[in-house]
Design a protein around this motif. Sequence first.
Motif, PDB file in Angstrom:
ATOM      1  N   VAL A 167       0.840  -1.197   0.000  1.00 47.10           N
ATOM      2  CA  VAL A 167       0.000   0.000   0.000  1.00 47.10           C
ATOM      3  C   VAL A 167       0.877   1.248   0.000  1.00 47.10           C
ATOM      4  N   LYS A 168       0.530   2.216  -0.861  1.00 46.93           N
ATOM      5  CA  LYS A 168       1.228   3.504  -0.829  1.00 46.93           C
ATOM      6  C   LYS A 168       0.257   4.688  -0.815  1.00 46.93           C
ATOM      7  N   GLY A 169      -1.032   4.410  -0.929  1.00 44.90           N
ATOM      8  CA  GLY A 169      -1.994   5.505  -0.884  1.00 44.90           C
ATOM      9  C   GLY A 169      -3.421   5.005  -0.976  1.00 44.90           C
ATOM     10  N   LEU A 170      -4.346   5.910  -0.706  1.00 45.20           N
ATOM     11  CA  LEU A 170      -5.779   5.605  -0.782  1.00 45.20           C
ATOM     12  C   LEU A 170      -6.450   6.679  -1.623  1.00 45.20           C
ATOM     13  N   LYS A 171      -6.964   6.249  -2.781  1.00 45.65           N
ATOM     14  CA  LYS A 171      -7.672   7.193  -3.646  1.00 45.65           C
ATOM     15  C   LYS A 171      -9.088   7.367  -3.125  1.00 45.65           C
ATOM     16  N   CYS A 172      -9.502   8.616  -2.949  1.00 43.71           N
ATOM     17  CA  CYS A 172     -10.813   8.918  -2.372  1.00 43.71           C
ATOM     18  C   CYS A 172     -11.559   9.914  -3.241  1.00 43.71           C
ATOM     19  N   VAL A 173     -12.832  10.058  -2.954  1.00 44.43           N
ATOM     20  CA  VAL A 173     -13.656  11.066  -3.593  1.00 44.43           C
ATOM     21  C   VAL A 173     -14.405  11.819  -2.504  1.00 44.43           C
ATOM     22  N   LYS A 174     -14.568  13.120  -2.687  1.00 45.22           N
ATOM     23  CA  LYS A 174     -15.318  13.913  -1.722  1.00 45.22           C
ATOM     24  C   LYS A 174     -16.806  13.622  -1.869  1.00 45.22           C
ATOM     25  N   MET A 175     -17.518  13.669  -0.744  1.00 42.16           N
ATOM     26  CA  MET A 175     -18.940  13.359  -0.732  1.00 42.16           C
ATOM     27  C   MET A 175     -19.760  14.564  -0.265  1.00 42.16           C
ATOM     28  N   GLN A 176     -21.041  14.505  -0.559  1.00 42.46           N
ATOM     29  CA  GLN A 176     -22.000  15.486  -0.052  1.00 42.46           C
ATOM     30  C   GLN A 176     -23.266  14.734   0.347  1.00 42.46           C
ATOM     31  N   LEU A 177     -23.990  15.247   1.331  1.00 44.47           N
ATOM     32  CA  LEU A 177     -25.192  14.568   1.797  1.00 44.47           C
ATOM     33  C   LEU A 177     -26.390  14.984   0.963  1.00 44.47           C
ATOM     34  N   GLY A 178     -27.114  13.966   0.486  1.00 45.10           N
ATOM     35  CA  GLY A 178     -28.299  14.223  -0.325  1.00 45.10           C
ATOM     36  C   GLY A 178     -29.581  14.011   0.457  1.00 45.10           C
ATOM     37  N   GLU A 179     -30.566  13.415  -0.198  1.00 50.60           N
ATOM     38  CA  GLU A 179     -31.852  13.162   0.448  1.00 50.60           C
ATOM     39  C   GLU A 179     -31.734  12.044   1.485  1.00 50.60           C
ATOM     40  N   ALA A 180     -32.634  12.068   2.464  1.00 56.11           N
ATOM     41  CA  ALA A 180     -32.644  11.038   3.507  1.00 56.11           C
ATOM     42  C   ALA A 180     -33.132   9.716   2.929  1.00 56.11           C
ATOM     43  N   SER A 181     -32.518   8.620   3.351  1.00 61.22           N
ATOM     44  CA  SER A 181     -32.948   7.285   2.930  1.00 61.22           C
ATOM     45  C   SER A 181     -33.991   6.758   3.904  1.00 61.22           C
ATOM     46  N   SER A 182     -34.383   5.493   3.758  1.00 63.89           N
ATOM     47  CA  SER A 182     -35.476   4.928   4.565  1.00 63.89           C
ATOM     48  C   SER A 182     -35.160   4.909   6.062  1.00 63.89           C
ATOM     49  N   ASP A 183     -33.870   4.893   6.420  1.00 64.67           N
ATOM     50  CA  ASP A 183     -33.514   4.879   7.833  1.00 64.67           C
ATOM     51  C   ASP A 183     -33.421   6.277   8.439  1.00 64.67           C
ATOM     52  N   GLY A 184     -33.743   7.292   7.638  1.00 67.31           N
ATOM     53  CA  GLY A 184     -33.742   8.663   8.140  1.00 67.31           C
ATOM     54  C   GLY A 184     -32.408   9.380   7.993  1.00 67.31           C
ATOM     55  N   ARG A 185     -31.358   8.655   7.613  1.00 63.55           N
ATOM     56  CA  ARG A 185     -30.037   9.277   7.452  1.00 63.55           C
ATOM     57  C   ARG A 185     -29.883   9.780   6.020  1.00 63.55           C
ATOM     58  N   LYS A 186     -29.265  10.949   5.885  1.00 63.07           N
ATOM     59  CA  LYS A 186     -29.051  11.504   4.561  1.00 63.07           C
ATOM     60  C   LYS A 186     -28.057  10.640   3.792  1.00 63.07           C
ATOM     61  N   ARG A 187     -28.380  10.427   2.543  1.00 62.07           N
ATOM     62  CA  ARG A 187     -27.570   9.547   1.704  1.00 62.07           C
ATOM     63  C   ARG A 187     -26.342  10.291   1.175  1.00 62.07           C
ATOM     64  N   PRO A 188     -25.120   9.751   1.383  1.00 61.95           N
ATOM     65  CA  PRO A 188     -23.923  10.414   0.844  1.00 61.95           C
ATOM     66  C   PRO A 188     -23.801  10.208  -0.663  1.00 61.95           C
ATOM     67  N   GLU A 189     -23.461  11.265  -1.363  1.00 60.38           N
ATOM     68  CA  GLU A 189     -23.326  11.202  -2.816  1.00 60.38           C
ATOM     69  C   GLU A 189     -21.992  11.807  -3.220  1.00 60.38           C
ATOM     70  N   PRO A 190     -21.324  11.245  -4.232  1.00 61.60           N
ATOM     71  CA  PRO A 190     -20.008  11.778  -4.632  1.00 61.60           C
ATOM     72  C   PRO A 190     -20.097  13.147  -5.289  1.00 61.60           C
ATOM     73  N   VAL A 191     -19.110  13.974  -4.995  1.00 63.54           N
ATOM     74  CA  VAL A 191     -18.981  15.274  -5.652  1.00 63.54           C
ATOM     75  C   VAL A 191     -18.226  15.051  -6.965  1.00 63.54           C
ATOM     76  N   PRO A 192     -18.771  15.485  -8.087  1.00 64.09           N
ATOM     77  CA  PRO A 192     -18.103  15.253  -9.378  1.00 64.09           C
ATOM     78  C   PRO A 192     -16.679  15.829  -9.413  1.00 64.09           C
ATOM     79  N   ASP A 193     -15.779  15.113 -10.044  1.00 62.85           N
ATOM     80  CA  ASP A 193     -14.404  15.562 -10.268  1.00 62.85           C
ATOM     81  C   ASP A 193     -13.696  15.980  -8.973  1.00 62.85           C
ATOM     82  N   SER A 194     -13.875  15.156  -7.928  1.00 63.05           N
ATOM     83  CA  SER A 194     -13.281  15.532  -6.633  1.00 63.05           C
ATOM     84  C   SER A 194     -12.295  14.485  -6.124  1.00 63.05           C
ATOM     85  N   GLU A 195     -11.775  13.672  -7.004  1.00 65.65           N
ATOM     86  CA  GLU A 195     -10.862  12.613  -6.574  1.00 65.65           C
ATOM     87  C   GLU A 195      -9.544  13.183  -6.048  1.00 65.65           C
ATOM     88  N   PHE A 196      -9.007  12.517  -5.047  1.00 62.05           N
ATOM     89  CA  PHE A 196      -7.705  12.887  -4.500  1.00 62.05           C
ATOM     90  C   PHE A 196      -7.110  11.662  -3.819  1.00 62.05           C
TER      91      PHE A 196
END
Length: 453
Positions: free
Chosen positions: A337-366
């Motif tokens: 292992v030398k790194g972890l590629k990630c994407v930034k997220m944003q919270l969208g609409e709430a799912s059935s459990d009441g928690r807001k669903r995380p959604e990826p932010v376009p072109d936000s990889e790092f």
Amino acid sequence: MSTVESPLPDKFTANFKEVELPLSNQEALNEANRCLYCYDAPCINACPTGIDIPSFIKKIASGNMKGSATTIMTANPVGASCSRVCPTEELCEGACVLNHSTKPILIGNLQRYATDWAIKNDQVLFKKGEPNGKKVAIVGGGPGGLSAARELALLGYDVTVYEAEKEAGGLDTFGIVSFRLPKKISLWEVEQVEQLGVTINTGVRVGKDIEFDELLKTNERVILAIGMGNVPNLNVPGETFNGVHDAIELVRSTKSSPFPTHLEGKKVVVIGAGNTAIDGATCSVRLGAENVKIIYRRTEKEMTAYDFEYEFAKQDGVEFRWLTQPIEIVGDADGNVKGLKCVKMQLGEASSDGRKRPEPVPDSEFIIECDAVVKAIGQKRHTDFIEKLGLAHHDGVILINKDSMQTSNSRVYACGDVIFGKGQGEAMVVSAAQQGKTAAYHVHESLKEMYSA
């Protein structure tokens, strides 16, 4: 005359000693005398096992230490462990009437004080019940299984526990970090159960070393307390690189000497934000990691770790990256292992459990530079085993009658993490203990006619 040198202590030993010091005798006495000993104490109702908290505290104040420890352990067969790991600020201490005027009684600390006294003084707190000739098997020797075994032994049953690990105690023995819960505490609770005549067969895996049908043939009832398994796969590229670890296995590796050294000087990223993630991160710090980060795809508000665990991790220097989702583990030419590629997220609409669903932010990889990745995104269910037994379940969560803990097989009961989730139960050691007690009582009720025959 030759002498043999004592082995040098492991260099990480001091890092894994209990971080919270016990109350001194004077501190315990002062704290016990602050208690109002409420007649209708709300702290009792807030405890899942219903410990008579004013009673055990009053016994400390009067010097009756064995009586105090017995009061605690009568209600909670894993009360010594719970004194260290219960979220008391959300349970008993959170309900203390003194919250309205000053600060709550340190109930957890006093519970530890009393049970520590029993441990140090080699106390045997209970006696085996009069044998009734009936047999019950328990699959799993964790908090739920031990609690069920203890209650049934007091009622006179011939109880055998089948535990897959080399030692009983389950989560308390292997799954909670030593600097929070030393292994010797949970093993003392195991001994308290064994001293009631309960047989605990360790290193025995039901379904492999002994068939479940055999247990049903040779016992009137069976209680399943099989918990959950290891961390599931992330299902991202690079997961097979060297340096990817399971948080549960990481904690387990620190519960016996020698300590592992594979994280020393490393940059570690922990994926997840529950209590297991916190344990994985703080273990990494204590194993000599240079830097430790926790990443979570939601925000601080949605993390599931207890508040005190979160604060503890921050004090240990653990960094937190919110709204961050891993999408690939990056490795070098040697497969490390030398790194972890990630994407930034944003919270969208709430799912059935009441928690807001995380959604990826376009072109936000790092990429986060790291040498090790620790997975802590929940635990696998023993679905295949449960299906083999023919028990009704929902994605590996055994379905039960919530009053009696009875499964779809009238002779089989269940408790602990195997019934947690999908709207059932709570993932706390103290909850598993109460569920084990409840299962035992209803097993006894179901066998009363046979018992009296």
